[in-house]
Design an enzyme around this catalytic site. Structure first.
Site, PDB file in Angstrom:
ATOM      1  N   LYS A  13       1.711   0.102 -12.765  1.00 59.43           N
ATOM      2  CA  LYS A  13       3.056  -0.275 -13.248  1.00 59.43           C
ATOM      3  C   LYS A  13       3.286   0.217 -14.669  1.00 59.43           C
ATOM      4  O   LYS A  13       4.323   0.806 -14.966  1.00 59.43           O
ATOM      5  CB  LYS A  13       3.218  -1.813 -13.239  1.00 59.43           C
ATOM      6  CG  LYS A  13       3.063  -2.482 -11.906  1.00 59.43           C
ATOM      7  CD  LYS A  13       3.238  -3.995 -12.016  1.00 59.43           C
ATOM      8  CE  LYS A  13       2.208  -4.687 -12.890  1.00 59.43           C
ATOM      9  NZ  LYS A  13       0.815  -4.593 -12.379  1.00 59.43           N
ATOM     10  N   ARG A  88       6.838 -12.393 -12.569  1.00 59.32           N
ATOM     11  CA  ARG A  88       5.592 -12.473 -11.820  1.00 59.32           C
ATOM     12  C   ARG A  88       5.575 -13.687 -10.899  1.00 59.32           C
ATOM     13  O   ARG A  88       4.588 -13.903 -10.201  1.00 59.32           O
ATOM     14  CB  ARG A  88       4.432 -12.594 -12.803  1.00 59.32           C
ATOM     15  CG  ARG A  88       3.567 -11.347 -12.895  1.00 59.32           C
ATOM     16  CD  ARG A  88       2.439 -11.677 -13.858  1.00 59.32           C
ATOM     17  NE  ARG A  88       1.354 -10.750 -13.798  1.00 59.32           N
ATOM     18  CZ  ARG A  88       1.211  -9.695 -14.592  1.00 59.32           C
ATOM     19  NH1 ARG A  88       2.125  -9.398 -15.473  1.00 59.32           N
ATOM     20  NH2 ARG A  88       0.141  -8.945 -14.495  1.00 59.32           N
ATOM     21  N   ARG A 127     -10.283   1.413 -16.546  1.00 61.55           N
ATOM     22  CA  ARG A 127      -9.128   1.372 -17.450  1.00 61.55           C
ATOM     23  C   ARG A 127      -9.598   1.183 -18.889  1.00 61.55           C
ATOM     24  O   ARG A 127     -10.475   0.378 -19.165  1.00 61.55           O
ATOM     25  CB  ARG A 127      -8.193   0.217 -17.060  1.00 61.55           C
ATOM     26  CG  ARG A 127      -7.123  -0.035 -18.107  1.00 61.55           C
ATOM     27  CD  ARG A 127      -5.881  -0.654 -17.559  1.00 61.55           C
ATOM     28  NE  ARG A 127      -6.036  -2.057 -17.202  1.00 61.55           N
ATOM     29  CZ  ARG A 127      -5.026  -2.791 -16.707  1.00 61.55           C
ATOM     30  NH1 ARG A 127      -3.828  -2.269 -16.513  1.00 61.55           N
ATOM     31  NH2 ARG A 127      -5.241  -4.047 -16.399  1.00 61.55           N
ATOM     32  N   ARG A 160     -10.482  -4.082 -21.482  1.00 55.92           N
ATOM     33  CA  ARG A 160      -9.940  -5.440 -21.600  1.00 55.92           C
ATOM     34  C   ARG A 160     -10.887  -6.444 -20.962  1.00 55.92           C
ATOM     35  O   ARG A 160     -11.420  -6.211 -19.888  1.00 55.92           O
ATOM     36  CB  ARG A 160      -8.573  -5.522 -20.908  1.00 55.92           C
ATOM     37  CG  ARG A 160      -7.436  -5.020 -21.792  1.00 55.92           C
ATOM     38  CD  ARG A 160      -6.155  -4.805 -21.043  1.00 55.92           C
ATOM     39  NE  ARG A 160      -5.791  -5.891 -20.136  1.00 55.92           N
ATOM     40  CZ  ARG A 160      -4.718  -5.866 -19.348  1.00 55.92           C
ATOM     41  NH1 ARG A 160      -3.914  -4.808 -19.352  1.00 55.92           N
ATOM     42  NH2 ARG A 160      -4.442  -6.878 -18.562  1.00 55.92           N
ATOM     43  N   ARG A 171      -7.407 -12.311 -10.538  1.00 57.16           N
ATOM     44  CA  ARG A 171      -6.030 -11.864 -10.767  1.00 57.16           C
ATOM     45  C   ARG A 171      -5.385 -11.371  -9.474  1.00 57.16           C
ATOM     46  O   ARG A 171      -4.182 -11.543  -9.263  1.00 57.16           O
ATOM     47  CB  ARG A 171      -6.012 -10.756 -11.835  1.00 57.16           C
ATOM     48  CG  ARG A 171      -6.278 -11.336 -13.226  1.00 57.16           C
ATOM     49  CD  ARG A 171      -6.713 -10.299 -14.208  1.00 57.16           C
ATOM     50  NE  ARG A 171      -5.672  -9.337 -14.499  1.00 57.16           N
ATOM     51  CZ  ARG A 171      -5.891  -8.139 -15.025  1.00 57.16           C
ATOM     52  NH1 ARG A 171      -7.112  -7.740 -15.282  1.00 57.16           N
ATOM     53  NH2 ARG A 171      -4.889  -7.343 -15.279  1.00 57.16           N
TER      54      ARG A 171
HETATM   55  P1  ADP Z   1      -1.799  -5.849 -15.600  1.00 59.45           P
HETATM   56  O1  ADP Z   1      -1.545  -4.633 -16.452  1.00 59.45           O
HETATM   57  O2  ADP Z   1      -3.153  -5.888 -15.074  1.00 59.45           O
HETATM   58  O3  ADP Z   1      -0.776  -6.039 -14.523  1.00 59.45           O
HETATM   59  P2  ADP Z   1      -0.656  -7.423 -17.722  1.00 59.45           P
HETATM   60  O4  ADP Z   1      -1.018  -6.693 -18.945  1.00 59.45           O
HETATM   61  O5  ADP Z   1       0.716  -7.235 -17.179  1.00 59.45           O
HETATM   62  O6  ADP Z   1      -1.722  -7.079 -16.587  1.00 59.45           O
HETATM   63  O7  ADP Z   1      -0.902  -8.976 -17.884  1.00 59.45           O
HETATM   64  C1  ADP Z   1      -2.128  -9.470 -18.387  1.00 59.45           C
HETATM   65  C2  ADP Z   1      -2.116 -10.983 -18.325  1.00 59.45           C
HETATM   66  O8  ADP Z   1      -1.028 -11.486 -19.123  1.00 59.45           O
HETATM   67  C3  ADP Z   1      -1.882 -11.572 -16.938  1.00 59.45           C
HETATM   68  O9  ADP Z   1      -3.068 -11.682 -16.193  1.00 59.45           O
HETATM   69  C4  ADP Z   1      -1.282 -12.940 -17.301  1.00 59.45           C
HETATM   70  O10 ADP Z   1      -2.291 -13.838 -17.726  1.00 59.45           O
HETATM   71  C5  ADP Z   1      -0.439 -12.623 -18.523  1.00 59.45           C
HETATM   72  N1  ADP Z   1       0.956 -12.288 -18.140  1.00 59.45           N
HETATM   73  C6  ADP Z   1       1.589 -11.097 -18.319  1.00 59.45           C
HETATM   74  N2  ADP Z   1       2.860 -11.155 -17.855  1.00 59.45           N
HETATM   75  C7  ADP Z   1       3.031 -12.410 -17.370  1.00 59.45           C
HETATM   76  C8  ADP Z   1       4.107 -13.094 -16.729  1.00 59.45           C
HETATM   77  N3  ADP Z   1       5.292 -12.478 -16.474  1.00 59.45           N
HETATM   78  N4  ADP Z   1       3.918 -14.389 -16.362  1.00 59.45           N
HETATM   79  C9  ADP Z   1       2.755 -15.018 -16.597  1.00 59.45           C
HETATM   80  N5  ADP Z   1       1.700 -14.433 -17.171  1.00 59.45           N
HETATM   81  C10 ADP Z   1       1.813 -13.137 -17.563  1.00 59.45           C
HETATM   82  P1  ADP Z   2      -0.842  -1.934 -14.250  1.00 56.54           P
HETATM   83  O1  ADP Z   2       0.114  -1.836 -15.402  1.00 56.54           O
HETATM   84  O2  ADP Z   2      -0.152  -2.019 -12.929  1.00 56.54           O
HETATM   85  O3  ADP Z   2      -1.855  -3.012 -14.433  1.00 56.54           O
HETATM   86  P2  ADP Z   2      -1.961   0.569 -15.283  1.00 56.54           P
HETATM   87  O4  ADP Z   2      -0.769   1.451 -15.422  1.00 56.54           O
HETATM   88  O5  ADP Z   2      -2.546   0.004 -16.504  1.00 56.54           O
HETATM   89  O6  ADP Z   2      -1.659  -0.576 -14.181  1.00 56.54           O
HETATM   90  O7  ADP Z   2      -3.070   1.394 -14.477  1.00 56.54           O
HETATM   91  C1  ADP Z   2      -4.339   0.815 -14.168  1.00 56.54           C
HETATM   92  C2  ADP Z   2      -5.439   1.869 -14.374  1.00 56.54           C
HETATM   93  O8  ADP Z   2      -5.316   2.896 -13.389  1.00 56.54           O
HETATM   94  C3  ADP Z   2      -5.346   2.586 -15.725  1.00 56.54           C
HETATM   95  O9  ADP Z   2      -6.670   2.902 -16.139  1.00 56.54           O
HETATM   96  C4  ADP Z   2      -4.560   3.849 -15.418  1.00 56.54           C
HETATM   97  O10 ADP Z   2      -4.881   4.897 -16.337  1.00 56.54           O
HETATM   98  C5  ADP Z   2      -5.027   4.176 -14.002  1.00 56.54           C
HETATM   99  N1  ADP Z   2      -3.982   4.779 -13.166  1.00 56.54           N
HETATM  100  C6  ADP Z   2      -2.643   4.581 -13.212  1.00 56.54           C
HETATM  101  N2  ADP Z   2      -1.998   5.300 -12.256  1.00 56.54           N
HETATM  102  C7  ADP Z   2      -2.980   5.949 -11.571  1.00 56.54           C
HETATM  103  C8  ADP Z   2      -2.962   6.851 -10.434  1.00 56.54           C
HETATM  104  N3  ADP Z   2      -1.831   7.198  -9.806  1.00 56.54           N
HETATM  105  N4  ADP Z   2      -4.158   7.301  -9.996  1.00 56.54           N
HETATM  106  C9  ADP Z   2      -5.317   6.930 -10.609  1.00 56.54           C
HETATM  107  N5  ADP Z   2      -5.403   6.105 -11.674  1.00 56.54           N
HETATM  108  C10 ADP Z   2      -4.249   5.609 -12.153  1.00 56.54           C
END
Ligand code: ADP
Ligand code: ADP
Ligand code: ZN
Length: 214
Positions: A13, A88, A127, A160, A171
């Site tokens: 995302k 979320r 990541r 992280r 998660r």
């Molecule tokens: P990811 O990139 O793996 O999707 P995020 O960086 O978006 O994770 O979120 C990391 C953490 O921050 C989540 O596991 C949650 O604890 C918190 N968080 C982020 N956005 C929200 C939301 N909209 N509602 C509740 N918790 C959130």
């Molecule tokens: P989210 O925001 O949904 O948690 P991220 O954008 O942080 O996800 O991506 C999660 C991990 O996967 C990061 O290390 C990113 O560089 C990698 N990644 C993202 N898109 C791709 C893809 N299409 N193929 C392989 N790795 C990817």
């Protein structure tokens, strides 16, 4: 253009949201980044949120909703935004609709980046994140030019704490229980779009551009 990114943790995302923001000149609003920056600065919100984030749980809706609604008031949001990691939960989606209704606005697209659970744990362990500017890399798929250093701002990259495999499994469970129902929610509003997130990052982006320009 108001866009929501949906998908499991690690689906890509954030990676795609940044590319959308760059191409369409709208801000990328990541609740995860905002919360992490609050933790880094030891704000009251950060201290509260950290307890949940470390365990892989969601931060309570009330804290996150007010944070996002405040962010919308900033000038750069007037032509739209791409929301990454929000909403979320169903209550967050309802709160977003209420806030937008009040100013006669609406979400244009909810883009679901589809990646099966079995790919997620592997992706997350590779990541690497920059707490300086929010950039994200992957040690195999999207490596930085210099190992361990952010291409954009030169800060050190971190793994992280919540990307540890046990926390990722937690998660994913939280995602299936609380976030996946949003797919149905936005499908019922006829704004859901699905993309295959297992493809190469560039191909995922091409699919998104095709949707946005249809
Ligand atoms: P990811 O990139 O793996 O999707 P995020 O960086 O978006 O994770 O979120 C990391 C953490 O921050 C989540 O596991 C949650 O604890 C918190 N968080 C982020 N956005 C929200 C939301 N909209 N509602 C509740 N918790 C959130
Ligand atoms: P989210 O925001 O949904 O948690 P991220 O954008 O942080 O996800 O991506 C999660 C991990 O996967 C990061 O290390 C990113 O560089 C990698 N990644 C993202 N898109 C791709 C893809 N299409 N193929 C392989 N790795 C990817
Ligand atoms: Zn950086």
């Amino acid at each position: 253009m108001r866009i929501i990114m949906l998908g499991a943790p690690g689906a890509g995302k954030g990676t795609q949201a940044k590319k959308i923001a760059e191409k369409y000149l709208v801000p990328h609003i990541s609740t995860g980044d905002i919360l992490r920056s609050n933790i880094k600065n030891s704000t009251e919100l950060g201290l509260e949120a950290k307890q949940y984030m470390d365990k892989g749980q969601l931060v309570p809706d009330s804290l996150v909703v007010s944070l996002v609604v405040d962010r919308f008031k900033e000038a750069d949001c007037k032509n739209g935004y791409v929301l990454d990691g929000f909403p979320r939960t169903i209550p967050q989606a309802e709160a977003l609709d209420t806030a937008l209704n009040a100013i006669s606005e609406k979400v244009d697209y909810a883009i679901n980046v589809e990646v099966p659970d079995e790919n997620i744990v592997k992706r997350m362990s590779g990541r690497r994140a920059c707490l300086g500017c929010g950039a994200t890399y992957h040690i195999q798929h999207i490596p930085p030019k210099t190992e361990g250093i952010c291409d954009t701002c030169g800060n050190e990259l971190i793994l992280r704490a919540d990307d540890a495999p046990e926390t990722v499994l937690n998660r994913l469970k939280v995602y299936h229980d609380q976030t996946q129902p949003l797919i149905e929610y936005y499908s019922a509003k006829n704004i859901l779009k699905e993309v295959d997130g297992v493809q190469d990052m560039k191909d995922v982006f091409n699919d998104i551009v095709t949707i946005l320009e249809a």
